[in-house]
Scaffold this motif. Structure first.
Motif, PDB file in Angstrom:
ATOM      1  N   TRP A   1       0.840  -1.191   0.000  1.00 35.84           N
ATOM      2  CA  TRP A   1       0.000   0.000   0.000  1.00 35.84           C
ATOM      3  C   TRP A   1       0.881   1.250   0.000  1.00 35.84           C
ATOM      4  O   TRP A   1       2.054   1.197   0.383  1.00 35.84           O
ATOM      5  N   THR A   2       0.257   2.348  -0.390  1.00 32.26           N
ATOM      6  CA  THR A   2       0.928   3.651  -0.324  1.00 32.26           C
ATOM      7  C   THR A   2       0.049   4.637   0.427  1.00 32.26           C
ATOM      8  O   THR A   2      -1.179   4.497   0.454  1.00 32.26           O
ATOM      9  N   ALA A   3       0.665   5.609   1.051  1.00 36.68           N
ATOM     10  CA  ALA A   3      -0.049   6.713   1.705  1.00 36.68           C
ATOM     11  C   ALA A   3       0.584   8.002   1.196  1.00 36.68           C
ATOM     12  O   ALA A   3       1.778   8.239   1.427  1.00 36.68           O
ATOM     13  N   TRP A   4      -0.197   8.803   0.501  1.00 36.26           N
ATOM     14  CA  TRP A   4       0.336  10.001  -0.142  1.00 36.26           C
ATOM     15  C   TRP A   4      -0.771  11.028  -0.283  1.00 36.26           C
ATOM     16  O   TRP A   4      -1.950  10.722  -0.096  1.00 36.26           O
ATOM     17  N   TYR A   5      -0.397  12.264  -0.622  1.00 39.21           N
ATOM     18  CA  TYR A   5      -1.403  13.308  -0.834  1.00 39.21           C
ATOM     19  C   TYR A   5      -2.174  13.075  -2.129  1.00 39.21           C
ATOM     20  O   TYR A   5      -3.221  13.685  -2.353  1.00 39.21           O
ATOM     21  N   ARG A   6      -1.670  12.205  -3.004  1.00 38.04           N
ATOM     22  CA  ARG A   6      -2.358  11.929  -4.260  1.00 38.04           C
ATOM     23  C   ARG A   6      -3.549  11.010  -4.024  1.00 38.04           C
ATOM     24  O   ARG A   6      -3.476  10.065  -3.246  1.00 38.04           O
ATOM     25  N   LYS A   7      -4.645  11.275  -4.740  1.00 43.62           N
ATOM     26  CA  LYS A   7      -5.867  10.516  -4.513  1.00 43.62           C
ATOM     27  C   LYS A   7      -5.782   9.085  -5.025  1.00 43.62           C
ATOM     28  O   LYS A   7      -6.609   8.246  -4.654  1.00 43.62           O
ATOM     29  N   ASP A   8      -4.812   8.790  -5.898  1.00 45.38           N
ATOM     30  CA  ASP A   8      -4.694   7.423  -6.397  1.00 45.38           C
ATOM     31  C   ASP A   8      -3.830   6.551  -5.485  1.00 45.38           C
ATOM     32  O   ASP A   8      -3.515   5.414  -5.831  1.00 45.38           O
ATOM     33  N   ALA A   9      -3.442   7.068  -4.323  1.00 51.08           N
ATOM     34  CA  ALA A   9      -2.719   6.257  -3.338  1.00 51.08           C
ATOM     35  C   ALA A   9      -3.696   5.317  -2.634  1.00 51.08           C
ATOM     36  O   ALA A   9      -4.913   5.540  -2.640  1.00 51.08           O
ATOM     37  N   SER A  10      -3.172   4.271  -2.019  1.00 47.46           N
ATOM     38  CA  SER A  10      -4.030   3.356  -1.261  1.00 47.46           C
ATOM     39  C   SER A  10      -4.740   4.100  -0.135  1.00 47.46           C
ATOM     40  O   SER A  10      -5.917   3.871   0.141  1.00 47.46           O
ATOM     41  N   LEU A  11      -3.999   4.971   0.532  1.00 46.50           N
ATOM     42  CA  LEU A  11      -4.549   5.810   1.593  1.00 46.50           C
ATOM     43  C   LEU A  11      -4.303   7.266   1.232  1.00 46.50           C
ATOM     44  O   LEU A  11      -3.152   7.671   1.038  1.00 46.50           O
ATOM     45  N   TRP A  12      -5.377   8.038   1.139  1.00 47.21           N
ATOM     46  CA  TRP A  12      -5.251   9.440   0.750  1.00 47.21           C
ATOM     47  C   TRP A  12      -4.822  10.254   1.960  1.00 47.21           C
ATOM     48  O   TRP A  12      -5.586  10.468   2.891  1.00 47.21           O
ATOM     49  N   LEU A  13      -3.580  10.678   1.964  1.00 37.84           N
ATOM     50  CA  LEU A  13      -2.995  11.417   3.081  1.00 37.84           C
ATOM     51  C   LEU A  13      -3.071  12.910   2.779  1.00 37.84           C
ATOM     52  O   LEU A  13      -2.074  13.565   2.509  1.00 37.84           O
ATOM     53  N   SER A  14      -4.271  13.453   2.807  1.00 35.30           N
ATOM     54  CA  SER A  14      -4.484  14.850   2.440  1.00 35.30           C
ATOM     55  C   SER A  14      -4.117  15.783   3.586  1.00 35.30           C
ATOM     56  O   SER A  14      -4.130  15.394   4.758  1.00 35.30           O
ATOM     57  N   TYR A  15      -3.812  17.025   3.245  1.00 40.03           N
ATOM     58  CA  TYR A  15      -3.534  18.048   4.260  1.00 40.03           C
ATOM     59  C   TYR A  15      -4.828  18.592   4.861  1.00 40.03           C
ATOM     60  O   TYR A  15      -4.826  19.241   5.890  1.00 40.03           O
ATOM     61  N   GLY A  16      -5.926  18.345   4.195  1.00 40.14           N
ATOM     62  CA  GLY A  16      -7.240  18.791   4.633  1.00 40.14           C
ATOM     63  C   GLY A  16      -8.265  18.217   3.674  1.00 40.14           C
ATOM     64  O   GLY A  16      -7.917  17.751   2.590  1.00 40.14           O
ATOM     65  N   SER A  17      -9.518  18.223   4.051  1.00 42.96           N
ATOM     66  CA  SER A  17     -10.569  17.719   3.157  1.00 42.96           C
ATOM     67  C   SER A  17     -11.891  18.362   3.543  1.00 42.96           C
ATOM     68  O   SER A  17     -12.131  18.670   4.715  1.00 42.96           O
ATOM     69  N   ARG A  18     -12.739  18.529   2.561  1.00 46.97           N
ATOM     70  CA  ARG A  18     -14.002  19.209   2.821  1.00 46.97           C
ATOM     71  C   ARG A  18     -15.079  18.232   3.266  1.00 46.97           C
ATOM     72  O   ARG A  18     -15.129  17.091   2.812  1.00 46.97           O
ATOM     73  N   LEU A  19     -15.911  18.697   4.159  1.00 46.05           N
ATOM     74  CA  LEU A  19     -17.043  17.916   4.646  1.00 46.05           C
ATOM     75  C   LEU A  19     -18.304  18.737   4.411  1.00 46.05           C
ATOM     76  O   LEU A  19     -18.382  19.898   4.816  1.00 46.05           O
ATOM     77  N   LYS A  20     -19.276  18.139   3.738  1.00 49.40           N
ATOM     78  CA  LYS A  20     -20.531  18.844   3.476  1.00 49.40           C
ATOM     79  C   LYS A  20     -21.386  18.852   4.738  1.00 49.40           C
ATOM     80  O   LYS A  20     -21.580  17.814   5.390  1.00 49.40           O
ATOM     81  N   LEU A  21     -21.894  20.009   5.094  1.00 45.27           N
ATOM     82  CA  LEU A  21     -22.673  20.158   6.326  1.00 45.27           C
ATOM     83  C   LEU A  21     -24.083  19.611   6.154  1.00 45.27           C
ATOM     84  O   LEU A  21     -24.683  19.741   5.080  1.00 45.27           O
ATOM     85  N   ASN A  22     -24.616  19.027   7.221  1.00 47.55           N
ATOM     86  CA  ASN A  22     -26.015  18.614   7.188  1.00 47.55           C
ATOM     87  C   ASN A  22     -26.900  19.827   7.470  1.00 47.55           C
ATOM     88  O   ASN A  22     -26.415  20.935   7.724  1.00 47.55           O
TER      89      ASN A  22
END
Length: 264
Positions: A20-41
């Motif tokens: 597996w890989t963990a990286w900021y790229r979305k095609d990695a096994s684990l997406w290691l992003s610096y941040g991510s958006r969450l849609k509010l309910n």
């Protein structure tokens, strides 16, 4: 967390080792992003609306433009871009690459960098590389400080950031067009505050790599794999892999630009 331009070892020696890989790229096994958006309910959107109704972000700021660059590798040529923008805009630049820290550069009693940064309407969140999915803490931290990030993205899908929360220099035909627009935003209270309407729909949920790893380890359906060509997978990108020689050229160019000399 770094782009290919900051990898100097022989990646071929790692072929066939990792599953597996963990990286900021979305095609990695684990997406290691610096941040991510969450849609509010719905309930959280109502609460956000009440909070937003009593805020005036424009009046909370006393200064205009600031940027910080401490990684002097410059595959994206951001020093050149800053140099061009400073011909038209009053931009305070700090960081190791400018040999100017928040504490020594600003003669105010409060020595906290974050408190200094919060005074500015805009933050130059320029990345050092134009790589696939490469959006770092520069952008996400500017949002946390209630600033408008000014970005230099070329290969970023909008689904990994928050729409209408930033201004991209490369969305404009030239520097003068960008400057004209950003000056209008800086001087117009309504227009400036419109860049915070995203708070009615989204929030930054951050990133939890251990959470994602734990979830995928418990999914029996997640197929096993081996990266037989890790170097090839990493180099499958829009941005070139920076070499030691090209890095020295970039540093030399940066030194020339500091004296107003533009070497193509």
């Amino acid at each position: 967390m770094e782009p290919p331009g900051n990898m100097y070892w022989d990646l071929n020696s790692l072929n066939g080792i990792f599953n597996w890989t963990a990286w900021y790229r979305k095609d990695a096994s684990l997406w290691l992003s610096y941040g991510s958006r969450l849609k509010l309910n719905t309930s959280k959107r109502h609460a956000a609306s009440r909070q937003l109704s009593i805020r005036n972000f424009y009046k909370e700021k006393t200064k205009d433009f600031i940027g910080m660059i401490s990684n002097c590798r410059d595959q994206a040529q951001r020093f050149k871009l800053v140099y061009k923008l400073q011909k038209y805009l009053n931009i305070d630049m700090f960081g190791r690459c400018y040999e100017k820290t928040c504490e020594s550069g600003m003669k105010i009693e409060n020595k906290s960098c974050e408190n200094i940064l919060k005074q500015y309407k805009f933050y130059l969140a320029f990345e050092n590389s134009h790589c696939k999915d490469y959006v770092t803490e520069k952008y996400w931290n500017a949002l946390k400080r209630d600033q408008i990030p000014i970005v230099n993205w070329k290969n970023i899908d909008e689904d990994i950031v928050i729409p209408k929360s930033y201004i991209n220099v490369y969305d404009f035909n030239d520097v003068k067009s960008f400057v004209t627009y950003v000056k209008a935003v800086s001087s117009n209270e309504t227009l400036y505050n419109s860049y915070f309407q995203w708070k009615l729909k989204y929030k930054d949920k951050g990133s939890c790599i251990s959470c994602e790893l734990c979830q995928k380890l418990h999914r029996n359906s997640y197929q096993r794999q081996v990266y037989s060509d890790l170097a090839g997978w990493i180099s499958d990108d829009f941005c070139p892999k920076l070499t030691i020689v090209s890095e020295k050229i970039q540093i030399f160019k940066q030194w020339l630009w500091s004296f107003g000399i533009d070497m193509q």
